[in-house]
Design a protein around this motif. Structure first.
Motif, PDB file in Angstrom:
ATOM      1  N   ARG A  46      -8.134   7.948  15.818  1.00 24.51           N
ATOM      2  CA  ARG A  46      -9.205   8.825  15.347  1.00 24.51           C
ATOM      3  C   ARG A  46     -10.418   8.042  14.843  1.00 24.51           C
ATOM      4  O   ARG A  46     -11.497   8.597  14.703  1.00 24.51           O
TER       5      ARG A  46
ATOM      6  N   SER B 226      -1.027   9.949  11.845  1.00 19.65           N
ATOM      7  CA  SER B 226      -1.999   8.852  11.801  1.00 19.65           C
ATOM      8  C   SER B 226      -1.258   7.556  12.119  1.00 19.65           C
ATOM      9  O   SER B 226      -0.022   7.513  12.149  1.00 19.65           O
TER      10      SER B 226
ATOM     11  N   VAL C 202      -8.675   8.860   7.192  1.00 23.96           N
ATOM     12  CA  VAL C 202      -9.170   8.091   8.330  1.00 23.96           C
ATOM     13  C   VAL C 202     -10.675   8.316   8.416  1.00 23.96           C
ATOM     14  O   VAL C 202     -11.158   9.405   8.110  1.00 23.96           O
TER      15      VAL C 202
ATOM     16  N   LEU D 265      -9.634   4.252  -0.510  1.00 24.02           N
ATOM     17  CA  LEU D 265      -8.799   3.120  -0.929  1.00 24.02           C
ATOM     18  C   LEU D 265      -8.849   3.057  -2.461  1.00 24.02           C
ATOM     19  O   LEU D 265      -9.939   3.021  -3.031  1.00 24.02           O
TER      20      LEU D 265
ATOM     21  N   PRO E 258      -5.878  -2.987   4.125  1.00 27.19           N
ATOM     22  CA  PRO E 258      -7.213  -2.450   3.843  1.00 27.19           C
ATOM     23  C   PRO E 258      -7.864  -3.070   2.603  1.00 27.19           C
ATOM     24  O   PRO E 258      -9.087  -3.182   2.546  1.00 27.19           O
TER      25      PRO E 258
ATOM     26  N   ALA F 202     -13.387   9.382  10.364  1.00 26.76           N
ATOM     27  CA  ALA F 202     -13.680  10.100  11.597  1.00 26.76           C
ATOM     28  C   ALA F 202     -14.668  11.196  11.238  1.00 26.76           C
ATOM     29  O   ALA F 202     -14.951  11.401  10.055  1.00 26.76           O
TER      30      ALA F 202
ATOM     31  N   LEU G 247      -0.967   9.487  -5.033  1.00 31.76           N
ATOM     32  CA  LEU G 247      -0.242   8.325  -4.493  1.00 31.76           C
ATOM     33  C   LEU G 247      -0.085   7.232  -5.542  1.00 31.76           C
ATOM     34  O   LEU G 247       0.939   6.550  -5.585  1.00 31.76           O
TER      35      LEU G 247
ATOM     36  N   GLU H 106       3.032   7.190  -7.885  1.00 31.93           N
ATOM     37  CA  GLU H 106       4.379   6.811  -7.447  1.00 31.93           C
ATOM     38  C   GLU H 106       4.764   5.466  -8.051  1.00 31.93           C
ATOM     39  O   GLU H 106       3.902   4.666  -8.385  1.00 31.93           O
TER      40      GLU H 106
ATOM     41  N   THR I 144      -2.127  -0.277  -5.501  1.00 32.11           N
ATOM     42  CA  THR I 144      -3.112   0.139  -4.491  1.00 32.11           C
ATOM     43  C   THR I 144      -2.533   1.221  -3.577  1.00 32.11           C
ATOM     44  O   THR I 144      -1.326   1.332  -3.414  1.00 32.11           O
ATOM     45  N   ALA I 145      -3.412   2.031  -3.009  1.00 30.86           N
ATOM     46  CA  ALA I 145      -2.997   3.074  -2.067  1.00 30.86           C
ATOM     47  C   ALA I 145      -4.162   3.392  -1.148  1.00 30.86           C
ATOM     48  O   ALA I 145      -5.318   3.121  -1.493  1.00 30.86           O
ATOM     49  N   ILE I 146      -3.825   3.955   0.023  1.00 32.83           N
ATOM     50  CA  ILE I 146      -4.904   4.357   0.937  1.00 32.83           C
ATOM     51  C   ILE I 146      -4.527   5.674   1.590  1.00 32.83           C
ATOM     52  O   ILE I 146      -3.358   5.922   1.906  1.00 32.83           O
TER      53      ILE I 146
ATOM     54  N   ASP J   6      -9.477  -1.193   7.461  1.00 36.79           N
ATOM     55  CA  ASP J   6      -8.540  -1.971   8.291  1.00 36.79           C
ATOM     56  C   ASP J   6      -9.084  -2.151   9.719  1.00 36.79           C
ATOM     57  O   ASP J   6      -8.364  -2.604  10.600  1.00 36.79           O
TER      58      ASP J   6
ATOM     59  N   VAL K  84       0.850  -1.185   0.000  1.00 34.77           N
ATOM     60  CA  VAL K  84       0.000   0.000   0.000  1.00 34.77           C
ATOM     61  C   VAL K  84       0.891   1.242   0.000  1.00 34.77           C
ATOM     62  O   VAL K  84       1.847   1.329   0.755  1.00 34.77           O
ATOM     63  N   ALA K  85       0.568   2.182  -0.878  1.00 33.07           N
ATOM     64  CA  ALA K  85       1.419   3.374  -1.024  1.00 33.07           C
ATOM     65  C   ALA K  85       1.219   4.353   0.127  1.00 33.07           C
ATOM     66  O   ALA K  85       0.199   4.329   0.790  1.00 33.07           O
ATOM     67  N   HIS K  86       2.174   5.179   0.337  1.00 33.68           N
ATOM     68  CA  HIS K  86       2.075   6.175   1.406  1.00 33.68           C
ATOM     69  C   HIS K  86       2.519   7.537   0.889  1.00 33.68           C
ATOM     70  O   HIS K  86       3.212   7.632  -0.104  1.00 33.68           O
ATOM     71  N   VAL K  87       2.116   8.573   1.632  1.00 34.36           N
ATOM     72  CA  VAL K  87       2.491   9.936   1.222  1.00 34.36           C
ATOM     73  C   VAL K  87       3.907  10.295   1.641  1.00 34.36           C
ATOM     74  O   VAL K  87       4.519   9.624   2.465  1.00 34.36           O
TER      75      VAL K  87
ATOM     76  N   ARG L   6      -0.911   4.966  10.263  1.00 37.85           N
ATOM     77  CA  ARG L   6      -0.076   4.575   9.111  1.00 37.85           C
ATOM     78  C   ARG L   6       1.211   5.381   9.040  1.00 37.85           C
ATOM     79  O   ARG L   6       2.275   4.863   8.732  1.00 37.85           O
TER      80      ARG L   6
ATOM     81  N   GLU M 212      -5.443   3.188  15.143  1.00 35.98           N
ATOM     82  CA  GLU M 212      -5.794   4.524  14.659  1.00 35.98           C
ATOM     83  C   GLU M 212      -6.753   5.161  15.657  1.00 35.98           C
ATOM     84  O   GLU M 212      -7.939   4.827  15.680  1.00 35.98           O
TER      85      GLU M 212
ATOM     86  N   LYS N 203       1.616   1.894  -9.182  1.00 39.56           N
ATOM     87  CA  LYS N 203       1.116   1.433  -7.891  1.00 39.56           C
ATOM     88  C   LYS N 203      -0.164   0.621  -8.077  1.00 39.56           C
ATOM     89  O   LYS N 203      -1.099   1.082  -8.727  1.00 39.56           O
TER      90      LYS N 203
END
Lengths: 313, 105
Positions: free
Chosen positions: A86, A24, B25, B34, A44, B27, B99, B102, B20-22, A63, A3-6, A26, A84, B18
């Motif tokens: 939140r 967060s 949150v 996703l 996820p 809230a 995302l 990338e 997949t990416a997420i 998740d 899973v990609a991240h920022v 993650r 998490e 990529k």
């Protein structure tokens, strides 16, 4: 599938200086572990969501509010779980709990890699009450089984939901805990105590009272946590590495030492009406200055007065 | 809860590798997105579960604007929404699309 991240390209210094509290789950995992080393279990995209929340017409998270997996910390393999805070206050539900139980059992069987628990929770999710309570019991058992198999389980606490309810019980089972000023550790939360025992017992709206009673500074001073971290990912990483190398093995002797540590603590502080009195009894000459002290000065003061025998577990 | 589905044809395939990416949150006032690269190159799909009922028109407009700007061909977006405002939704969708650009690792 990964899973990609920022903002992966953040320079090391920026990564280390990121606020633990603001991040967060993650982001905490990604910044805490060696860059690019994290592999998630049941991510996820598996969509293992809560079977209970839809009954209450509540939104789910893919998740279920917890990330579990493995990665590397300073080149060595570790298991990691991050709540998490939140999403539903980081609370434990059936799936959320099962993911953590499974991770701990994997660690017990593998034996060679420690577990980092990034706790950020208000306790059991009320909508999943029975399943959530059972999950807490299973997790506590799994922590003890992992520790009995020689696996160190380190709790890292500094998120916005603190570590309450069953989370506080799980924290009590860990090999060692890292806490920041923002981290709060307790079983009953401020509102719960006030509701059950009255405002004279505990005024939940008195934030200073809440923080000096349950906050990270007080917990570390009286031995409720083993290391104090400033609110940065870098500080949490350093503290976790230090505890992984210094925490003693687990056995009957550890349990006996922990029992006498707790008895001694009750004896020393049982009559204290307020955390300020506890700190004074501990040997802090000006307890009122504690809440405002920056982390480095606070740690220096704490190191001077804390007795190392406090760290049993 | 309300379920919404939007399917669009796109001018081009979303760049990047990529799978997949997420991001985000679930809230109050926030949402998670996703993204999975599972659609034909000239299509995108958005499946939304939202706690704020009765805002289908707003979602339709926000999604149409996003598809026009980013042309996210080949991507499926699965969204759990805790009642986020349209600007937050736009931001999360843009972050999610970014995302996916990338390189895979």
């Amino acid at each position: 599938m990964s899973v990609a991240h920022v903002d992966r390209q953040l320079p090391g210094e920026t990564r280390a200086a990121s606020s633990w509290y603001e991040a967060s789950a993650r982001e905490r995992v990604r910044l805490l572990l060696d860059a690019g080393s994290f592999q998630e279990f049941i991510g996820p995209e598996a969509r293992e969501t809560s079977p209970h929340l839809r009954v209450f017409d509540l939104p789910e998270q893919f998740d279920d509010g917890i990330i579990v997996g493995c990665g590397k910390l300073d080149g060595s393999p570790v298991f990691v779980a991050a709540q998490e805070g939140r999403f539903m206050g980081g609370a434990f539900g059936e799936v959320h709990g099962a993911k953590l139980t499974g991770l701990l059992r994997a660690a017990r069987d593998v034996k060679s890699a420690p577990v980092l628990l990034l706790l950020d929770t208000g306790g059991v999710r009320l909508q999943e009450a029975n399943a959530g309570e059972l999950a807490i019991a299973e997790i506590m058992r799994a922590v003890i089984e992992a520790r009995s198999a020689g696996v160190k389980v380190i709790g890292l606490i500094g998120g916005r939901s603190g570590c309450y309810g069953g989370g506080g019980l799980i924290a009590g089972c860990c090999s060692a805990l890292v806490v920041s000023e923002q981290g709060r550790i307790a079983v009953s939360g401020p509102e719960v105590i006030e509701t059950n025992r009255g405002v004279e017992e505990f005024d939940s709206r008195d934030r200073a009272l809440v923080w000096r009673t349950m906050g990270g500074k007080s917990r570390w001073l009286i031995g409720g946590a083993d290391a104090f971290a400033d609110d940065t990912v870098g500080d949490f990483r350093k503290a976790a590495l230090k505890l992984l190398s210094s925490t003693a093995d687990f056995g009957l002797d550890t349990l006996k030492a922990e029992q006498s540590r707790l008895e001694e603590r009750l004896q020393s502080f049982g009559e204290c009406p307020d955390a300020l009195d506890i700190w004074r009894t501990e040997g802090v000459s000006d307890p009122r200055s504690i809440p405002a002290l920056p982390a480095d000065q606070f740690i220096a003061l704490g190191d001077k007065i804390r007795r190392t025998s406090r760290d049993a577990r | 809860m309300e379920d919404l589905t939007f399917r669009h044809t796109t001018l081009k395939r979303a760049s990047g590798l990529k799978p997949t990416a997420i991001i985000g949150v679930v809230a109050s006032g926030n949402l998670e997105v996703l993204v999975e690269r599972v659609m034909p190159d000239a299509e995108c799909l958005l499946e939304i579960r939202t706690a704020a009922e009765g805002f289908g028109d707003v979602w339709e407009a926000v999604v149409a604007d996003f598809v026009e700007r980013y042309s996210p061909g080949g991507l499926k977006f699965s969204i759990n929404d805790g009642g986020a405002r349209p600007d937050t939704v736009s931001l999360r969708l843009a972050q999610a699309a970014r995302l996916m650009q990338e390189d895979d690792r």
